[in-house]
Write an enzyme that holds these catalytic residues in place. Structure first.
Site, PDB file in Angstrom:
ATOM      1  N   THR A   1       0.848  -1.067  -0.497  1.00 57.66           N
ATOM      2  CA  THR A   1       0.063  -0.172  -0.074  1.00 57.66           C
ATOM      3  C   THR A   1       0.918   1.141  -0.241  1.00 57.66           C
ATOM      4  O   THR A   1       1.492   1.324  -0.125  1.00 57.66           O
ATOM      5  CB  THR A   1      -0.955  -0.421   1.687  1.00 57.66           C
ATOM      6  OG1 THR A   1      -0.053   0.324   2.387  1.00 57.66           O
ATOM      7  CG2 THR A   1      -1.572  -0.781   1.125  1.00 57.66           C
ATOM      8  N   ARG A   2       0.020   2.438   0.003  1.00 59.30           N
ATOM      9  CA  ARG A   2       0.923   3.410   0.586  1.00 59.30           C
ATOM     10  C   ARG A   2       0.698   4.018   1.437  1.00 59.30           C
ATOM     11  O   ARG A   2       1.805   5.778   1.889  1.00 59.30           O
ATOM     12  CB  ARG A   2       0.203   4.917  -0.662  1.00 59.30           C
ATOM     13  CG  ARG A   2       0.823   6.020  -0.920  1.00 59.30           C
ATOM     14  CD  ARG A   2       0.309   6.952  -2.093  1.00 59.30           C
ATOM     15  NE  ARG A   2      -1.694   7.439  -1.176  1.00 59.30           N
ATOM     16  CZ  ARG A   2      -0.993   8.446  -0.421  1.00 59.30           C
ATOM     17  NH1 ARG A   2      -0.888   9.151  -0.565  1.00 59.30           N
ATOM     18  NH2 ARG A   2      -2.175   8.808  -0.513  1.00 59.30           N
ATOM     19  N   LYS A   3       1.082   3.353   2.663  1.00 60.91           N
ATOM     20  CA  LYS A   3       0.801   3.555   3.965  1.00 60.91           C
ATOM     21  C   LYS A   3       2.698   2.974   4.674  1.00 60.91           C
ATOM     22  O   LYS A   3       3.132   2.355   5.293  1.00 60.91           O
ATOM     23  CB  LYS A   3       0.538   2.685   4.771  1.00 60.91           C
ATOM     24  CG  LYS A   3      -1.235   3.064   4.141  1.00 60.91           C
ATOM     25  CD  LYS A   3      -1.974   2.199   5.551  1.00 60.91           C
ATOM     26  CE  LYS A   3      -3.493   2.216   5.415  1.00 60.91           C
ATOM     27  NZ  LYS A   3      -4.304   1.336   5.787  1.00 60.91           N
ATOM     28  N   THR A   4       3.349   4.234   3.901  1.00 58.84           N
ATOM     29  CA  THR A   4       4.842   3.918   3.508  1.00 58.84           C
ATOM     30  C   THR A   4       5.228   4.809   5.106  1.00 58.84           C
ATOM     31  O   THR A   4       4.602   5.637   5.297  1.00 58.84           O
ATOM     32  CB  THR A   4       5.927   3.691   2.463  1.00 58.84           C
ATOM     33  OG1 THR A   4       5.470   4.961   1.697  1.00 58.84           O
ATOM     34  CG2 THR A   4       5.159   2.474   1.650  1.00 58.84           C
TER      35      THR A   4
END
Length: 296
Positions: free
Chosen positions: A139-142
């Site tokens: 995901t983009r939850k980096t």
């Protein structure tokens, strides 16, 4: 690993200055410890440690840290290889103070990237073992400022990175829909500015919302936090309803863990995206040990 080709060739021109910045962050002023050890030529062994088998990832970042400091790295494993600890992974040669100057930055990069690759491979292997044939993605939850390394680790682990940023794909989530008024209107406005080259992914929370998104022309419909029999029934029913009329993909996301992966990894779903492969992931333990000089 995603392929037999060198994944470092994917990295953008901006990545090496990032390494320079990480080194500057770690030594913003005097290097007192480096002053103590001086410029004697030494070699250091990189060991992969810990209590679990691990996937090596982050090789170009580790190497660049030491190359910027005038040191040389010799790898004894290929990136993407799985190793059993304790393993002599690489040898680094250079001046003692420069080896220590790069040590912590390089180890942190390698530990995080390898942890993500290891978890990514595990999730993929589990899903394939359950018979799932679709796409497995992160995901983009980096971590801000560290996305490149984390997305790279996903690739080494053999999964899809999902979108890299807000500009690489149009994703309309619940806040976008609520703020604009309706799924149909939000999709129409996004299409007007995004053009033909960007895929449109729309998050929905019910079968009715999914149906509306498909009708309005979404390329990907994310069935967020829909689980169990409901997930199967929604996906199967809408694929039958829209067969031959619309082309779209179903994505499942939200609250996916190893414990419930089998229930979510169904082939009526085309994409399984999860932050479990990179958020709160266990790092892989590495250590860099300077060797005593051999007697002549």
């Amino acid at each position: 690993m995603a392929s037999s080709q060198n994944l470092a060739h994917l990295l953008p021109p901006s990545w090496k200055p990032q390494v320079t910045g990480w080194l500057a962050e770690d030594t913003p002023s005097f290097d007192y410890g480096g002053f103590v050890v001086g410029d004697a030529e030494r070699e250091a062994f990189l060991f992969g440690k810990g209590k679990q088998n691990a996937v090596l990832a982050g090789v170009p970042f580790f190497t660049e840290v030491f190359e910027q400091l005038g040191c040389r790295v010799e790898w004894h494993l290929q990136e993407g290889e799985e190793f059993v600890p304790v393993k002599h992974v690489a040898t680094v040669r250079g001046k003692a103070r420069l080896l220590l100057l790069g040590e912590r930055v390089a180890l942190n990069l390698l530990a995080r990237c390898s942890g993500i690759a290891t978890k990514s491979k595990r999730i993929k292997d589990l899903a394939r073992g359950y018979g799932y044939t679709g796409v497995i993605a992160g995901t983009r939850k980096t971590t801000p400022g560290f996305r490149l390394v984390e997305k790279y680790g996903m690739l080494v682990g053999g999964i899809d990175t999902h979108r890299h940023d807000l500009s690489s794909m149009i994703m309309l989530k619940d806040n976008h829909i609520w703020s604009h008024g309706s799924i149909t209107a939000a999709i129409a406005q996004a299409r007007a500015v995004g053009g033909f080259s960007l895929l449109l992914d729309v998050e929905v929370g019910s079968e009715a919302e999914a149906d509306e998104a498909i009708d309005a022309g979404a390329d990907v419909v994310m069935l967020d936090n829909i689980e169990g029999e409901q997930l199967l029934n929604v996906a199967r029913g809408l694929k039958e309803k829209w067969a031959g009329k619309r082309k779209f993909l179903f994505e499942t996301s939200g609250n996916i863990t190893e414990a419930n992966l089998q229930d979510r990894a169904i082939n009526e779903i085309d994409i399984l995206s999860t932050s479990v492969v990179h958020q709160s992931v266990q790092h892989i333990d590495f250590s860099l040990k300077i060797q005593q000089p051999k007697d002549n």
